[in-house]
Scaffold this motif. Sequence first.
Motif, mmCIF file in Angstrom:
data_model
loop_
_atom_site.group_PDB
_atom_site.id
_atom_site.type_symbol
_atom_site.label_atom_id
_atom_site.label_comp_id
_atom_site.label_asym_id
_atom_site.label_seq_id
_atom_site.Cartn_x
_atom_site.Cartn_y
_atom_site.Cartn_z
ATOM 1 N N TYR A 51 0.638 -1.197 -0.297
ATOM 2 C CA TYR A 51 0.119 0.120 0.137
ATOM 3 C C TYR A 51 1.074 1.365 -0.169
ATOM 4 C CZ TYR A 51 -3.419 3.782 1.107
ATOM 5 O OH TYR A 51 -3.948 4.794 0.823
ATOM 6 N N ILE A 104 7.605 15.124 7.951
ATOM 7 C CA ILE A 104 6.978 13.792 8.726
ATOM 8 C C ILE A 104 8.340 13.235 9.172
ATOM 9 C CG2 ILE A 104 6.114 11.699 8.111
ATOM 10 C CD1 ILE A 104 4.058 13.853 8.821
ATOM 11 N N THR A 141 10.053 6.634 5.665
ATOM 12 C CA THR A 141 10.313 6.743 7.008
ATOM 13 C C THR A 141 11.686 7.257 7.454
ATOM 14 O OG1 THR A 141 11.003 4.592 7.461
ATOM 15 C CG2 THR A 141 8.483 4.847 7.167
ATOM 16 N N PHE A 156 6.358 17.556 2.551
ATOM 17 C CA PHE A 156 5.576 16.923 3.810
ATOM 18 C C PHE A 156 6.400 15.647 4.214
ATOM 19 C CE2 PHE A 156 1.097 17.737 4.139
ATOM 20 C CZ PHE A 156 1.009 19.339 3.912
ATOM 21 N N TYR A 201 -1.846 15.995 1.582
ATOM 22 C CA TYR A 201 -0.336 15.828 1.031
ATOM 23 C C TYR A 201 -0.064 16.598 -0.021
ATOM 24 C CZ TYR A 201 4.024 13.642 -0.399
ATOM 25 O OH TYR A 201 5.311 13.665 -0.918
ATOM 26 N N ASN A 258 1.771 2.606 5.785
ATOM 27 C CA ASN A 258 1.180 3.839 6.370
ATOM 28 C C ASN A 258 0.208 4.295 5.598
ATOM 29 O OD1 ASN A 258 2.912 5.461 4.701
ATOM 30 N ND2 ASN A 258 4.635 5.009 6.131
ATOM 31 N N GLN A 298 9.568 12.096 13.091
ATOM 32 C CA GLN A 298 9.849 10.909 13.458
ATOM 33 C C GLN A 298 11.297 11.074 14.119
ATOM 34 O OE1 GLN A 298 9.604 8.605 9.875
ATOM 35 N NE2 GLN A 298 7.417 8.120 10.130
ATOM 36 N N ARG A 324 12.689 4.030 -3.461
ATOM 37 C CA ARG A 324 11.314 4.189 -3.292
ATOM 38 C C ARG A 324 11.004 3.592 -1.730
ATOM 39 N NH1 ARG A 324 8.418 2.230 -8.686
ATOM 40 N NH2 ARG A 324 10.082 0.797 -8.571
ATOM 41 N N GLY A 325 10.468 4.613 -1.150
ATOM 42 C CA GLY A 325 9.955 3.723 0.241
ATOM 43 C C GLY A 325 8.758 2.809 0.114
ATOM 44 N N ARG A 326 8.644 2.138 1.124
ATOM 45 C CA ARG A 326 7.830 0.888 0.954
ATOM 46 C C ARG A 326 6.480 1.347 1.004
ATOM 47 N NH1 ARG A 326 6.014 -3.709 5.197
ATOM 48 N NH2 ARG A 326 4.635 -4.697 3.762
ATOM 49 N N SER A 327 6.075 2.356 1.819
ATOM 50 C CA SER A 327 4.558 2.897 1.890
ATOM 51 C C SER A 327 4.374 4.096 1.362
ATOM 52 C CB SER A 327 3.977 2.491 3.093
ATOM 53 O OG SER A 327 2.457 2.517 3.185
ATOM 54 N N THR A 328 3.086 4.460 1.761
ATOM 55 C CA THR A 328 2.772 6.303 1.432
ATOM 56 C C THR A 328 3.855 7.098 1.772
ATOM 57 O OG1 THR A 328 0.487 5.350 2.218
ATOM 58 C CG2 THR A 328 0.735 7.702 1.450
ATOM 59 N N MET A 329 4.349 7.073 2.990
ATOM 60 C CA MET A 329 5.256 8.023 3.538
ATOM 61 C C MET A 329 6.739 7.328 3.672
ATOM 62 S SD MET A 329 4.149 11.503 3.991
ATOM 63 C CE MET A 329 3.067 11.405 2.628
ATOM 64 N N GLY A 362 -1.722 8.498 -9.069
ATOM 65 C CA GLY A 362 -0.953 8.076 -8.057
ATOM 66 C C GLY A 362 -1.352 9.381 -6.809
ATOM 67 N N ALA A 364 -4.276 9.976 -6.067
ATOM 68 C CA ALA A 364 -5.504 9.466 -5.359
ATOM 69 C C ALA A 364 -4.986 9.027 -3.952
ATOM 70 C CB ALA A 364 -6.116 8.378 -6.064
ATOM 71 N N PHE A 365 -3.891 8.729 -3.608
ATOM 72 C CA PHE A 365 -3.598 8.031 -2.409
ATOM 73 C C PHE A 365 -2.800 8.981 -1.348
ATOM 74 C CE2 PHE A 365 -4.558 4.555 -5.272
ATOM 75 C CZ PHE A 365 -5.089 3.686 -4.257
#
Lengths: 144, 429
Positions: free
Chosen positions: A43, B189, B296, B185, B179, A103, B193, B289-294, B170, B172-173
């Motif tokens: 995701y 974020i 980390t 952004f 964002y 996330n 962290q 490329r990060g694994r998810s939306t943002m 893209g 859309a997410f």
Amino acid sequence: MSMIDGLERPVPVPFDWAKPFWDAANEKKLVVQHCGPCDLNIYPPKEKCNECDTTEPLGWKEVEGKGHIDVYLVIKDSRIKGFRGAQPINFAIITLDEDPGLNFLSNLPGTPAGEVPVGAAVEVIFDESVEVGRQLVPEWRVIG
Amino acid sequence: MANWQRDKEGMGLWEHRGKVAVVGWGQSYIQRRWDGVDLERSCGGTSKESILKAISDAGIGLDEIDGLMTSKETRAEQTWAPRPYFAPPYDTEDGLTYCSGEFIQKELGLKNVKYIESDAPYIGPMLGMAAQAVGDGMAETLVCWYPMVNLSGRYGHNNPANNSNEAKGGNAFTLPWGYQSGAMFNNAIVFQQYCQRYNTSHEALAPFVMNQRRNGLLTPWSYYSLHEPYQLTKEDYLNGRVVEEPLVVYDCDRPVMACAAFIFTTAEKAKKLRQKPVYILNHAQNSVRGRSTMATLDEHQEAVSSLARKMEEGSGVNIKDVDIFNPYDGYATFTQQFLEGFQWHGVGRGEAHDFYADDIRVEGPHPFLSSGGNLGTGRTRSALHSDSIEQLRGTAGPRQVNVKAEIALAGSNTPDACGFVMYSSHQGS
Ligand SMILES: [Zn+2]
């Protein structure tokens, strides 16, 4: 009326291959992709797995919709038109309990801007507001 | 030019290490926005100005230029159209929101160009690509320029994606939750962290941001020297207009209208020219490329550690021996990732904010970002490189460091997507 005062969310118009996510949202279900060969949840949706070169189409699976608040910002001067009427507004990162490597974004409806309980448990809900039209949008709210 | 990147570990020493040099650079006039009238200060105008200055700095003739390289990633965020175009050559977007090699070839009457690349990436990777092109023999004397464009209107508010009622593809997410595209952004974020993990806060950036402005004011051509010549105080910083809490306006570089140009040539030719050559020891890129939306903090930390390994491997230089360090500061919130990932001056994870509180002035023992970066000079992205060159030449004027200045490392943009170049006053053995 909108879920958060003044918010006019841009309506998602996804790529075709990401449509199952939004169709599931319309049934109030949260789904993520799953790559069989590397047993990896994905995701946001991707056209193909980044981790392996499988030609199998990625599958979809429903997840429970429980998560935790990782960190947040408060949007005060957005470049996005539909957000300017809702400022200040929370912008939080939610990690999914079933797979914290995934996330999700959230404006945390019900939580006043800037009063975000970092680390708190959240659950998925769906924004059905008029602005979003026929497309429900996953959101997250603090539990308890 | 295919496969020019050095974006993987295990590639070994760069094959052109020390065989390519920068022999000239030029900076155009810098202003906040283009007025839409003065074509001398348009994108094409600033490009020409910087290129002619670079050529003059190198002491070469126009006919010696046989390679042209530039990028269309000018951050204009909008097109000039639908506003009316001008008389030729300003009768298309070319020259107004970007400035192609063909435009420059024609405008400057360059007769001996055999290589043109107008679609290079932004400056960080592009300067590596330029060095690779000369090393590979695509050109002997190449001019590489990077224009930044800022037209009328509030920055980003004219970006079509930000004004639409729809979040397409893209987006859309990301867009439905506010964002916005660009580095702001995700890096804010990651900064949050970082603050949580290392028990620090936004306030700790103040000495860094103030020092950036100070170095910018020591740079005669900078936006702040020319247009707002006063030092930023801690009070100013802490009371800065909040953009996305905790990020304040002083954490964000000022979009400007400017161009910088750099002349690359072979080491053999460089030795015969007027300026002390600044040799390229390596270039390296990240595209993670990060694994998810943002992405980390963990992902950004690993990305820079990997970049540091690639840089050491390709240059044969230990980062401990880097004298001048100019990593990107387009937002003040991510520069510490470069500092800690490269472990410059031994700064480890979670130690950057203590380092900022120490003496980081150019006069001192730890002259971090002697360029003043984008925060100090305006959003040129090029000051990182021009300062590195000046420091190694010994011509940085009031910014000249007191420590040794023989090896410099500079690059942009973000920890996960960037290109860095290592410069040296010696060819290396
Ligand atoms: Zn896979």
